[in-house]
Enzyme design. Structure first.
Site, PDB file in Angstrom:
ATOM      1  N   TYR A 280     -52.176  51.394  15.552  1.00  0.00           N
ATOM      2  CA  TYR A 280     -52.442  51.039  14.147  1.00  0.00           C
ATOM      3  C   TYR A 280     -53.885  50.559  13.968  1.00  0.00           C
ATOM      4  O   TYR A 280     -54.648  51.101  13.143  1.00  0.00           O
ATOM      5  CB  TYR A 280     -51.460  49.953  13.667  1.00  0.00           C
ATOM      6  CG  TYR A 280     -51.905  49.273  12.389  1.00  0.00           C
ATOM      7  CD1 TYR A 280     -52.001  49.974  11.192  1.00  0.00           C
ATOM      8  CD2 TYR A 280     -52.263  47.914  12.382  1.00  0.00           C
ATOM      9  CE1 TYR A 280     -52.429  49.351  10.016  1.00  0.00           C
ATOM     10  CE2 TYR A 280     -52.692  47.289  11.219  1.00  0.00           C
ATOM     11  CZ  TYR A 280     -52.777  48.013  10.047  1.00  0.00           C
ATOM     12  OH  TYR A 280     -53.204  47.400   8.891  1.00  0.00           O
TER      13      TYR A 280
ATOM     14  N   LYS B   4     -57.114  52.249  11.955  1.00  0.00           N
ATOM     15  CA  LYS B   4     -57.839  51.575  10.869  1.00  0.00           C
ATOM     16  C   LYS B   4     -59.313  51.436  11.235  1.00  0.00           C
ATOM     17  O   LYS B   4     -60.193  51.583  10.378  1.00  0.00           O
ATOM     18  CB  LYS B   4     -57.231  50.193  10.587  1.00  0.00           C
ATOM     19  CG  LYS B   4     -55.840  50.209   9.970  1.00  0.00           C
ATOM     20  CD  LYS B   4     -55.789  50.830   8.582  1.00  0.00           C
ATOM     21  CE  LYS B   4     -56.462  49.997   7.530  1.00  0.00           C
ATOM     22  NZ  LYS B   4     -56.235  50.554   6.153  1.00  0.00           N
TER      23      LYS B   4
HETATM   24  P1  NAD Z   1     -47.440  49.289   3.082  1.00  0.00           P
HETATM   25  O1  NAD Z   1     -47.004  49.991   4.320  1.00  0.00           O
HETATM   26  O2  NAD Z   1     -46.536  48.303   2.445  1.00  0.00           O
HETATM   27  O3  NAD Z   1     -47.817  50.361   1.947  1.00  0.00           O
HETATM   28  C1  NAD Z   1     -48.521  51.530   2.222  1.00  0.00           C
HETATM   29  C2  NAD Z   1     -48.395  52.451   1.019  1.00  0.00           C
HETATM   30  O4  NAD Z   1     -49.158  53.654   1.292  1.00  0.00           O
HETATM   31  C3  NAD Z   1     -46.960  52.909   0.750  1.00  0.00           C
HETATM   32  O5  NAD Z   1     -46.687  52.809  -0.635  1.00  0.00           O
HETATM   33  C4  NAD Z   1     -46.947  54.363   1.204  1.00  0.00           C
HETATM   34  O6  NAD Z   1     -46.022  55.169   0.477  1.00  0.00           O
HETATM   35  C5  NAD Z   1     -48.385  54.780   0.943  1.00  0.00           C
HETATM   36  N1  NAD Z   1     -48.797  55.910   1.787  1.00  0.00           N
HETATM   37  C6  NAD Z   1     -48.628  56.067   3.123  1.00  0.00           C
HETATM   38  N2  NAD Z   1     -49.122  57.234   3.545  1.00  0.00           N
HETATM   39  C7  NAD Z   1     -49.669  57.838   2.437  1.00  0.00           C
HETATM   40  C8  NAD Z   1     -50.361  59.057   2.224  1.00  0.00           C
HETATM   41  N3  NAD Z   1     -50.592  59.900   3.230  1.00  0.00           N
HETATM   42  N4  NAD Z   1     -50.785  59.352   0.979  1.00  0.00           N
HETATM   43  C9  NAD Z   1     -50.549  58.493  -0.054  1.00  0.00           C
HETATM   44  N5  NAD Z   1     -49.892  57.338   0.093  1.00  0.00           N
HETATM   45  C10 NAD Z   1     -49.451  56.996   1.320  1.00  0.00           C
HETATM   46  O7  NAD Z   1     -48.848  48.621   3.457  1.00  0.00           O
HETATM   47  P2  NAD Z   1     -49.490  47.259   2.942  1.00  0.00           P
HETATM   48  O8  NAD Z   1     -49.015  46.146   3.783  1.00  0.00           O
HETATM   49  O9  NAD Z   1     -49.353  47.186   1.458  1.00  0.00           O
HETATM   50  O10 NAD Z   1     -51.017  47.518   3.324  1.00  0.00           O
HETATM   51  C11 NAD Z   1     -51.898  48.166   2.395  1.00  0.00           C
HETATM   52  C12 NAD Z   1     -53.269  48.295   3.033  1.00  0.00           C
HETATM   53  O11 NAD Z   1     -53.765  47.013   3.384  1.00  0.00           O
HETATM   54  C13 NAD Z   1     -53.258  49.114   4.329  1.00  0.00           C
HETATM   55  O12 NAD Z   1     -54.414  49.911   4.361  1.00  0.00           O
HETATM   56  C14 NAD Z   1     -53.294  48.057   5.427  1.00  0.00           C
HETATM   57  O13 NAD Z   1     -53.934  48.556   6.584  1.00  0.00           O
HETATM   58  C15 NAD Z   1     -54.117  46.975   4.761  1.00  0.00           C
HETATM   59  N6  NAD Z   1     -53.842  45.600   5.219  1.00  0.00           N
HETATM   60  C16 NAD Z   1     -52.563  45.127   5.263  1.00  0.00           C
HETATM   61  C17 NAD Z   1     -52.338  43.799   5.654  1.00  0.00           C
HETATM   62  C18 NAD Z   1     -50.937  43.208   5.673  1.00  0.00           C
HETATM   63  O14 NAD Z   1     -50.770  42.073   6.118  1.00  0.00           O
HETATM   64  N7  NAD Z   1     -49.914  43.894   5.188  1.00  0.00           N
HETATM   65  C19 NAD Z   1     -53.412  42.991   6.020  1.00  0.00           C
HETATM   66  C20 NAD Z   1     -54.706  43.525   5.962  1.00  0.00           C
HETATM   67  C21 NAD Z   1     -54.913  44.828   5.544  1.00  0.00           C
END
Ligand code: NAD
Ligand code: TYD
Length: 355
Positions: A158, A162
């Site tokens: 993962y 990223k």
């Molecule tokens: P999540 O897994 O809850 O949501 C991801 C979303 O992306 C989903 O709605 C999914 O349907 C969509 N998706 C996946 N593949 C796709 C594709 N090929 N085309 C279009 N849509 C697609 O993730 P999250 O926790 O909301 O994280 C969102 C972003 O923030 C990510 O990039 C993650 O790396 C980053 N992030 C998350 C956290 C955390 O604690 N959750 C912390 C820092 C950064």
């Protein structure tokens, strides 16, 4: 208007709701609706014409091109990703596809669109890439927190995917001048988080009497940030961030996993005590995650000094708010845990789907 990717997931949905609560500017929301995407997260916007939802893949360049030329957004806010470390260990393919190839596809289409913009539209355009602190690797107990200058050292498929995306974004700014912004944020918690992640999983397991699985010794440390504070930070970065820069975002709330789970159990004891058992007794130690990062910590001085952002929730207030939300939204949780949200999609979504 702005184009948001991944706006049916946890942080993306919070961002879209927050954005439309704070300003009038419409949002086109492109989301593939993988297992992690849930349109119920956006139920509050059903009758809101400012929100245009499009089911589709960020890897589908023709679709992205059409969306850009039709809606002419002034910014792209890119959340779409595969986001769960444990899933990346068991099946990394989708992480490379969406996080690396998908980000590349989006950058290529953004570059073509931006290049063809004129004058002030071109100057004002922004590509905001939402990333994670996990790209910096793992800290020992007394290491200084991650700053924007910390070398990348991702440890899981993962975080490596990223990191790859972050490097592409950097290169598109450096080589082509694309006006990018990158944020690297710590662990988020709050409403609408898929119950595979620590906080919602523990709340759900506690309420349903299942064991609370602690990986390893439970002393791994994460820096916890309330999702609403992350959304506010992203709005500030989009508004005032310097083009080509990266900004670390964190909650100043370093806690061990055991501290997190104890806090959740105490809050549940206060808000919804069980008649015959204590939540804390459900804690079980299980096999550690492969390559489990020991500690993440964020130095958020840059965003604080340059852009004036600070988290508004403390660990105590944010966790209390979050536990209350899950207690008040048990229908949302059971919809997800039963899988009903998927069959609802299959039954009802075809007509609306773009592809
Ligand atoms: P999540 O897994 O809850 O949501 C991801 C979303 O992306 C989903 O709605 C999914 O349907 C969509 N998706 C996946 N593949 C796709 C594709 N090929 N085309 C279009 N849509 C697609 O993730 P999250 O926790 O909301 O994280 C969102 C972003 O923030 C990510 O990039 C993650 O790396 C980053 N992030 C998350 C956290 C955390 O604690 N959750 C912390 C820092 C950064
Ligand atoms: P997670 O929410 O998956 O976020 P990340 O791995 O991206 O930080 O996990 C947070 C921490 O909680 C991490 O150290 C792994 C641990 N964890 C458990 O101990 N048990 C669990 O059931 C889960 C899902 C996570």
């Amino acid at each position: 208007m702005i184009l948001v990717t991944g706006g049916a997931g946890f942080i993306g949905a919070n961002f879209v709701l927050d954005w439309l609560g704070a300003m009038q500017e419409p949002v086109v929301n492109l989301d593939l609706l993988t297992y992690a995407g849930n349109l119920h997260n956006l139920d509050a916007l059903r009758a809101d014409a400012r929100h245009v939802f499009v089911r589709g893949d960020i890897c589908d360049r023709a679709l992205v091109q059409t969306l850009l030329s039709t809606h002419r957004p002034r910014a792209i806010v890119h959340f779409a990703a595969e986001s769960h470390v444990d899933r990346s260990i068991h099946g990394p393919d989708a992480f490379i596809q969406t996080n690396v190839v998908g980000t590349f596809s989006l950058l290529e289409e953004a570059r073509a669109y931006w290049t063809a913009l004129s004058g002030s539209e071109q100057q004002q355009f922004r590509f905001l890439h939402v990333s994670t602190d996990e790209v910096y690797g793992s800290l020992e107990a007394h290491d200084p927190a991650f700053s924007e200058a910390t070398p990348y050292a991702p440890n899981s498929p993962y975080s490596a995917s990223k990191a790859g995306a972050d490097h592409l974004v950097r290169a598109y700014h450096h080589t082509y001048g694309l006006p990018t912004l990158t944020t690297n944020c710590s662990n988020n918690y709050g409403p609408f988080q898929f119950p595979e992640k620590l906080v919602p999983l523990m709340i759900h397991h506690a309420l349903s009497g299942q064991s609370l699985p602690i990986y390893g010794d439970g002393k791994n440390v994460r820096d916890w940030l309330y999702v609403g504070d992350h959304c506010a930070a992203l709005r500030v970065v989009l508004d005032k961030g310097r083009v080509g820069e990266t900004y670390n975002i964190g909650g100043q709330s370093e806690k061990t996993n055991l501290e997190v789970v104890h806090t959740l159990c105490e809050l549940l004891e206060q808000m919804q005590p069980h008649t015959t058992r204590r939540y804390i007794d459900l804690i079980t130690y299980v096999k550690d995650r492969a390559g489990h990062d020991r500690r993440y910590a964020i130095n958020a001085e840059k965003i604080s000094h340059e852009l004036g952002w600070q988290p508004s929730e403390t660990f105590a207030s944010g966790f209390a708010r979050t536990v209350r939300w899950y207690l008040e939204n048990q229908a949302w949780v059971s919809n997800v845990t039963s899988g009903a949200y998927r069959s609802w999609l299959d039954k009802n979504y075809h007509a609306e789907a773009v592809r």
